[in-house]
Scaffold this motif. Structure first.
Motif: not given
Length: 370
Positions: A297-300, A302-307
């Motif tokens: 998936v396309l995403g960003r 982060t330390a908490w997961g993928v947006v």
């Protein structure tokens, strides 16, 4: 006359020849049945004896009216489409990334001609790049117009003027071609059909620069406001910020696209009301893929997961894409031509004292770097 004479006379009478009715042509097997039911003809008479009352009557057979859509499709498939999108906002808000994500290709200016040594310009510049992208046999010439330097200066007074000037120059260029005596069969369309305006995710309110820009430019171009990098806001902050922006836009009389006055019918109004309630779109852009639950998936990250960019629970990117490309792209072009361009054209020709052919030797307008 005797009965014998009567019988002889009647036997000489030949009954009229009964001709068979002409065969009604059958509908070709390759043409799909219309979903709206049987064909009907509707007389358009204005009155008088023998004219229809306006009620439809069933046609005797297949004519082929429904193939006009297929004819138009074939013609436009050959010529292709033009779509010109402008992105405006401060540096660092992810304008280029979002455009690349929208069209799933490297179409932005920074993707084609950007070096790490590039500096922020001292004034607002207009730079554009064009690509031909194809999907399902449909070709579209996409032009992305970037405005580096907007809002990045200490003094941003009237920094929207170069952008307004560029938009009007494209109208002027189209008008010159249109009023020529020997004009081209297909006039190149460089007019800006859509302007994505990027709002900083401050969570507080619109800046004065945002208000002034949209107030001046909403009269000449279709503006769609988006909250950039919305993953920096919590869900509550995002909802509250969107409400504040809508209230401010209403308070300053700024109408973004789709404008209420251009709703054609109740169906249009219902669809557009949902879009207006969702504005400004809180979006996230990314051209990087990550593995999430076994899918790319396309995403960003982060330390908490993928947006996830295309996940409606994470951001409103998919809503923006569906609205701008899949449902309203043609309407964006029509509003540009029928409203914004016509307003410019009427004023320009009125100032010019009437409709006079404009030769190509007239004053040339400043063109962007293609």
């Amino acid at each position: 006359m005797t009965s014998g004479q009567r019988d002889c006379y009647m036997s000489e009478i030949v009954p009229p020849e009964v001709r068979p009715k002409p065969a009604v042509p059958a509908k070709p097997s390759h043409v799909a049945l219309p979903s709206s039911g049987p064909f009907v003809s509707s007389p358009q008479g204005t009155g008088g004896e023998g004219q229809g009352s306006g009620r439809g009557s069933a046609l005797l057979g297949y004519i082929g009216i429904d193939t006009i859509i297929e004819q138009m499709r074939k013609k436009t498939m050959k010529t292709g489409f033009d779509f010109n999108i402008m992105v405006v906002g401060q540096s660092g808000l992810g304008k280029s990334t979002l455009v690349n994500t929208l069209f799933k290709s490297q179409v932005s200016r920074r993707s084609t001609s950007w070096s790490r040594d590039e500096k922020i310009p001292k004034t607002v510049e207009i730079k554009s790049v064009s690509h031909v992208i194809e999907e399902g046999g449909v070709k579209m010439k996409l032009t992305v117009v970037d405005t580096p330097g907007f809002g990045d200066q200490i003094n941003n007074e009237n920094c929207w003027e170069p952008i307004s000037k560029y938009i009007n120059e494209q109208y002027e260029k189209f008008l010159k071609e249109e009023v020529n005596i020997a004009r081209k069969k297909r006039i190149p369309d460089t007019r800006v059909h859509c302007c994505l305006y990027f709002i900083s995710p401050t969570g507080h309110s619109l800046r004065q620069l945002d208000i002034e820009f949209m107030k001046h430019l909403s009269r000449v171009v279709n503006i769609i406001p988006v909250i950039a990098k919305s993953d920096t806001l919590t869900l509550d902050e995002k909802t509250e910020f969107k409400q504040k922006v809508r209230k401010e836009l209403e308070a300053y009389g700024i109408e973004c696209y789709p404008q209420k006055e251009f709703d054609e019918d109740m169906e249009d109004k219902s669809d557009n009301d949902k879009i207006r309630e969702a504005m400004p779109f809180a979006v996230v852009g990314s051209d990087k893929e990550y593995q999430v639950n076994g899918k790319r998936v396309l995403g960003r990250k982060t330390a908490w997961g993928v947006v996830e960019v295309e996940n409606p629970n994470h951001c409103e990117f998919s809503l923006l894409r569906d609205f701008m490309i899949r449902s309203h792209l043609q309407d964006l072009k029509e509003v540009t031509h029928n409203i914004h361009y016509e307003t410019y054209r009427a004023k320009r020709l009125n100032d010019n004292g009437g409709l006079h052919p404009i030769t190509s030797s007239g004053q040339d307008t400043q063109e962007s770097n293609l």
